[in-house]
Design a protein around this motif. Structure first.
Motif, mmCIF file in Angstrom:
data_model
loop_
_atom_site.group_PDB
_atom_site.id
_atom_site.type_symbol
_atom_site.label_atom_id
_atom_site.label_comp_id
_atom_site.label_asym_id
_atom_site.label_seq_id
_atom_site.Cartn_x
_atom_site.Cartn_y
_atom_site.Cartn_z
ATOM 1 N N GLY A 200 0.822 -1.201 0.000
ATOM 2 C CA GLY A 200 0.000 0.000 0.000
ATOM 3 C C GLY A 200 0.853 1.247 0.000
ATOM 4 O O GLY A 200 2.001 1.233 0.459
ATOM 5 N N ALA A 201 0.316 2.324 -0.527
ATOM 6 C CA ALA A 201 1.009 3.605 -0.531
ATOM 7 C C ALA A 201 0.542 4.430 0.658
ATOM 8 O O ALA A 201 -0.064 3.920 1.589
ATOM 9 N N GLY A 202 0.813 5.705 0.600
ATOM 10 C CA GLY A 202 0.529 6.553 1.747
ATOM 11 C C GLY A 202 -0.923 6.940 1.901
ATOM 12 O O GLY A 202 -1.348 7.363 2.971
ATOM 13 N N ASN A 203 -1.709 6.845 0.845
ATOM 14 C CA ASN A 203 -3.115 7.210 0.961
ATOM 15 C C ASN A 203 -3.930 6.385 -0.023
ATOM 16 O O ASN A 203 -3.394 5.672 -0.871
ATOM 17 N N LEU A 204 -5.237 6.480 0.099
ATOM 18 C CA LEU A 204 -6.117 5.644 -0.718
ATOM 19 C C LEU A 204 -5.975 5.929 -2.205
ATOM 20 O O LEU A 204 -6.048 5.030 -3.033
ATOM 21 N N ARG A 205 -5.752 7.165 -2.561
ATOM 22 C CA ARG A 205 -5.706 7.514 -3.976
ATOM 23 C C ARG A 205 -4.451 6.972 -4.663
ATOM 24 O O ARG A 205 -4.406 6.849 -5.865
ATOM 25 N N SER A 206 -3.414 6.665 -3.894
ATOM 26 C CA SER A 206 -2.173 6.210 -4.529
ATOM 27 C C SER A 206 -1.823 4.779 -4.152
ATOM 28 O O SER A 206 -0.682 4.379 -4.240
ATOM 29 N N GLY A 207 -2.788 3.995 -3.726
ATOM 30 C CA GLY A 207 -2.487 2.593 -3.492
ATOM 31 C C GLY A 207 -3.073 1.998 -2.250
ATOM 32 O O GLY A 207 -2.872 0.818 -1.983
ATOM 33 N N GLY A 208 -3.799 2.775 -1.477
ATOM 34 C CA GLY A 208 -4.566 2.187 -0.398
ATOM 35 C C GLY A 208 -3.885 2.080 0.937
ATOM 36 O O GLY A 208 -2.764 2.533 1.143
ATOM 37 N N HIS A 209 -4.594 1.481 1.859
ATOM 38 C CA HIS A 209 -4.112 1.331 3.224
ATOM 39 C C HIS A 209 -2.788 0.564 3.235
ATOM 40 O O HIS A 209 -2.660 -0.481 2.614
ATOM 41 N N TRP A 210 -1.825 1.057 3.996
ATOM 42 C CA TRP A 210 -0.475 0.482 3.946
ATOM 43 C C TRP A 210 -0.090 -0.292 5.202
ATOM 44 O O TRP A 210 0.870 -1.060 5.186
ATOM 45 N N THR A 211 -0.804 -0.124 6.317
ATOM 46 C CA THR A 211 -0.409 -0.789 7.554
ATOM 47 C C THR A 211 -0.773 -2.264 7.531
ATOM 48 O O THR A 211 -1.823 -2.655 7.020
ATOM 49 N N ARG A 212 0.088 -3.094 8.115
ATOM 50 C CA ARG A 212 -0.155 -4.530 8.244
ATOM 51 C C ARG A 212 0.174 -4.932 9.680
ATOM 52 O O ARG A 212 1.309 -4.752 10.141
ATOM 53 N N ASP A 213 -0.798 -5.473 10.387
ATOM 54 C CA ASP A 213 -0.508 -5.949 11.740
ATOM 55 C C ASP A 213 -0.246 -7.449 11.689
ATOM 56 O O ASP A 213 -0.654 -8.143 10.751
ATOM 57 N N ILE A 214 0.418 -7.947 12.735
ATOM 58 C CA ILE A 214 0.804 -9.358 12.768
ATOM 59 C C ILE A 214 0.732 -9.873 14.196
ATOM 60 O O ILE A 214 1.094 -9.163 15.145
ATOM 61 N N VAL A 215 0.221 -11.093 14.354
ATOM 62 C CA VAL A 215 0.111 -11.693 15.681
ATOM 63 C C VAL A 215 0.131 -13.215 15.512
ATOM 64 O O VAL A 215 -0.275 -13.738 14.466
ATOM 65 N N PHE A 216 0.607 -13.902 16.534
ATOM 66 C CA PHE A 216 0.623 -15.358 16.521
ATOM 67 C C PHE A 216 -0.448 -15.908 17.443
ATOM 68 O O PHE A 216 -0.776 -15.306 18.475
ATOM 69 N N SER A 217 -0.979 -17.080 17.072
ATOM 70 C CA SER A 217 -1.912 -17.755 17.954
ATOM 71 C C SER A 217 -1.188 -18.095 19.251
ATOM 72 O O SER A 217 0.038 -18.235 19.277
ATOM 73 N N PRO A 218 -1.910 -18.213 20.362
ATOM 74 C CA PRO A 218 -1.256 -18.481 21.651
ATOM 75 C C PRO A 218 -0.371 -19.722 21.649
ATOM 76 O O PRO A 218 0.645 -19.760 22.347
ATOM 77 N N ASP A 219 -0.721 -20.727 20.838
ATOM 78 C CA ASP A 219 0.103 -21.937 20.787
ATOM 79 C C ASP A 219 1.247 -21.826 19.780
ATOM 80 O O ASP A 219 2.054 -22.756 19.637
ATOM 81 N N GLY A 220 1.327 -20.698 19.073
ATOM 82 C CA GLY A 220 2.420 -20.471 18.146
ATOM 83 C C GLY A 220 2.315 -21.214 16.830
ATOM 84 O O GLY A 220 3.225 -21.139 15.998
ATOM 85 N N LYS A 221 1.211 -21.893 16.584
ATOM 86 C CA LYS A 221 1.102 -22.711 15.376
ATOM 87 C C LYS A 221 0.689 -21.916 14.143
ATOM 88 O O LYS A 221 0.935 -22.356 13.012
ATOM 89 N N LYS A 222 0.047 -20.760 14.342
ATOM 90 C CA LYS A 222 -0.429 -19.978 13.212
ATOM 91 C C LYS A 222 -0.063 -18.498 13.375
ATOM 92 O O LYS A 222 0.049 -17.994 14.494
ATOM 93 N N MET A 223 0.085 -17.858 12.243
ATOM 94 C CA MET A 223 0.394 -16.429 12.170
ATOM 95 C C MET A 223 -0.757 -15.732 11.452
ATOM 96 O O MET A 223 -1.269 -16.232 10.446
ATOM 97 N N TYR A 224 -1.163 -14.576 11.976
ATOM 98 C CA TYR A 224 -2.270 -13.823 11.390
ATOM 99 C C TYR A 224 -1.782 -12.438 10.978
ATOM 100 O O TYR A 224 -1.057 -11.775 11.733
ATOM 101 N N VAL A 225 -2.181 -12.032 9.785
ATOM 102 C CA VAL A 225 -1.761 -10.747 9.242
ATOM 103 C C VAL A 225 -2.989 -10.038 8.676
ATOM 104 O O VAL A 225 -3.763 -10.630 7.915
#
Length: 441
Positions: A200-225
Motif C-alpha cells: 500500500g502507498a501513503g493514501n487511498l488515492r495512490s495505493g490504499g491502506h499500507w499498515t499490516r498488523d501481525i500476531v501469533f496464535s497463543p500456541d504459536g502454530k499460526k500467524m495472522y496478518v
C-alpha cells in the motif's frame, strides 16, 4: 429484653440494606450520567473526557447520505505550552519519549524493552530500555533499518519468554530477524518469508491502506496478518486479496483467508487466555457524518463483515445497491460500534497488575482521529470494558485532551502496548511522542 435486641438488630439490618441500596443506586445513576447513547453518542470531541462512555447500537444508525465534501483535516500543530492529556482520577500521564518521525506501532519484548516501528519516512525499528526504573528510557538504539518498507506490526516468536525471532510486517510482506532476549541490535539479516502481501502507498488515492498488523496464535502454530482495502469502496479486481485477515504458518506458507469484508483491521490481538482474535477496524467514507461506525470486534473464523457491499450487518451500501444479495444474511455485526470516522488503530488487552482489578482483560485502543467529518471525533485512547470475557458493547474515554479548545489538534494516538511494569504506553504521530500512563504511584 431479648425481643428488643432482636427488633434493634432488625432495624439495623434494614438501615444498612437501605443505605447499600441507595449507594448502589447512586453509583448506577452516576454511571448512567456518563453514558451517551443514540444520537448523543455520535457527537464530537467537545464531549470527550475521561470516564465518558458511549454505546452505539444497530438501531441507532441513521440513513445513508453523502458527506463527500466534509473535509476537516486536523492540520496538526505543535503541542501548545501547558497542554496535557487528561486521564481518570488516580491515574497519571507523562511523556515517555520523543524525537520520532512516525512512531506507528509499539510492542513490549518479554524482557521489558519497548520496540517502536518508526514507519513512513524513517523506515526503522528502535528499541527503548529503562535501566534505572525511572519510568523513562535511558537507552535508545536502532534495532535495524535493513529491508524495511513501511514497517508496522511486530511480533516475537515463538510466544512466551524465550523468543527466537522478531517478525515485522512490512507493507508488502513479512520478514523476520533472529532475536534473543535483550538484543538491542538485529543479530542477523532479515529473512523474507513467503507471506507476500499487496503493498500500500501513503493514501487511498495512490495505493490504499499500507499498515499490516501481525500476531501469533497463543500456541504459536499460526500467524495472522491484517491487510486493508486498496480503495474506499471499490469491488474491482484490484481489491483481490485485500480487506482481509490472513492466516499463515509461521514460515509464511499455507495462506488462507481467516476473515474477509474487513475494510481495514489496523490492529489485531488475541484475548488473553483464549483463542479469540480481536480487531480494531476503520470503516468506509462518504455515506454520512455518522456512517458507518468504525468498530472493535472479535473475529469469527471465516466470517464476512460486509465490505464493500454491506455495512454493520445487512445494511446495503447505496453505491452497490442490488449486488450480492446472497451475502446479506451472512454479514456479521461487530461487538462494539465506534463513532464513525474515529479511525481506530492499534489495540491491546490489559494484562498488567498495576491498574485497578476491573481493568484486567479490558481492551485499550488508539483513535487516530477524523479527517472527513465536519465535527472532529477521535484523537484519544479508549477502554473497552469486558465482563467475564464478554465485551459490554460500549467504550469509555481513557486519555483525552489532544484537541485544543479552538479545535486544533496536537496529538494523534497510533500505537499502544502494556509495559512489563503494568503501565500503559501509547504513541502519537502528530508530534512524534510516546506517553506513559501509570496508576497510584
Amino acid at each position: 429484653m431479648g425481643n428488643r435486641c432482636a427488633v434493634r438488630l432488625l432495624y439495623c439490618a434494614i438501615f444498612i440494606a437501605c443505605n447499600l441500596r441507595v449507594a448502589a443506586q447512586t453509583e448506577t445513576a452516576s454511571e448512567n450520567a456518563n453514558l451517551l447513547t443514540g444520537k448523543a453518542a455520535m457527537g464530537d470531541w467537545t464531549a470527550d473526557a475521561p470516564g465518558v462512555r458511549r454505546r452505539i447500537t444497530v438501531k441507532d444508525l441513521p440513513a445513508p447520505s453523502s458527506n463527500v465534501f466534509a473535509i476537516n483535516r486536523p492540520g496538526v500543530v505543535e503541542r501548545p505550552e501547558g497542554a496535557q492529556p487528561q486521564v481518570p482520577p488516580g491515574f497519571k500521564v507523562e511523556m515517555y519519549a520523543n524525537g520520532f518521525r512516525d512512531p506507528r506501532y509499539l510492542r513490549t519484548a518479554p524482557n521489558g524493552d519497548i520496540f517502536v516501528a518508526d514507519s513512513r519516512g524513517a523506515n526503522r525499528i528502535r528499541v527503548l530500555r529503562d535501566t534505572k526504573g525511572s519510568g523513562k528510557p535511558d537507552v535508545t538504539e536502532t534495532f535495524t533499518e535493513d529491508d524495511l518498507n513501511k514497517p508496522f506490526g511486530m511480533a516475537f516468536y515463538p510466544p512466551g519468554n524465550d523468543p527466537q525471532f522478531l517478525y515485522v510486517a512490512n507493507t508488502d510482506g513479512v520478514i523476520r530477524f533472529p532475536y534473543r532476549n535483550g538484543d538491542l541490535k538485529a543479530r542477523g539479516p532479515a529473512e523474507k518469508l513467503s507471506a507476500h502481501l499487496s503493498g500500500g502507498a501513503g493514501n487511498l488515492r495512490s495505493g490504499g491502506h499500507w499498515t499490516r498488523d501481525i500476531v501469533f496464535s497463543p500456541d504459536g502454530k499460526k500467524m495472522y496478518v491484517s491487510i486493508g482495502s486498496r480503495s474506499n469502496v471499490s469491488d474491482n479486481a484490484a481489491e483481490a486479496d485485500r480487506a482481509r485477515i490472513f492466516e499463515f504458518n509461521p514460515d509464511g506458507s499455507g495462506r488462507k483467508v481467516y476473515a474477509w469484508g474487513v475494510r481495514n483491521a489496523v490492529g489485531i490481538a488475541f484475548r488473553p487466555g483464549s483463542d479469540e482474535l480481536w480487531m480494531s477496524t476503520n470503516e468506509r467514507d462518504e455515506i454520512g457524518e455518522d456512517l458507518p461506525p468504525d468498530y472493535i470486534s472479535s473475529v469469527r473464523p471465516g466470517g464476512f463483515y460486509g465490505w464493500p457491499w454491506f455495512y454493520i450487518g445487512n445494511h446495503v451500501d447505496p453505491r452497490h445497491k442490488g449486488k450480492h444479495p446472497e451475502l446479506a444474511d451472512k454479514v456479521i455485526v461487530p461487538d462494539v460500534l465506534v463513532e464513525a470516522h474515529s479511525a481506530t488503530l492499534s489495540l491491546c488487552f490489559y494484562t498488567g497488575d498495576q491498574f485497578p482489578a476491573e481493568y484486567k482483560g479490558d481492551i485499550f485502543a488508539a483513535f487516530h482521529g477524523s479527517w472527513n467529518r465536519k465535527k472532529r471525533t477521535g484523537y484519544k485512547i479508549v477502554r473497552v470494558p469486558f465482563d467475564d470475557g464478554k465485551a459490554l458493547g460500549e467504550y469509555e474515554d481513557f486519555v483525552t485532551g489532544f484537541v485544543t479548545p479552538d479545535g486544533q489538534v496536537w496529538g494523534r494516538p497510533v500505537g499502544i502496548t502494556v509495559a512489563k511494569d503494568g503501565s500503559l504506553l501509547f504513541s502519537e504521530d502528530g508530534n512524534g511522542t510516546i506517553w506513559r500512563v501509570t496508576y497510584g504511584k
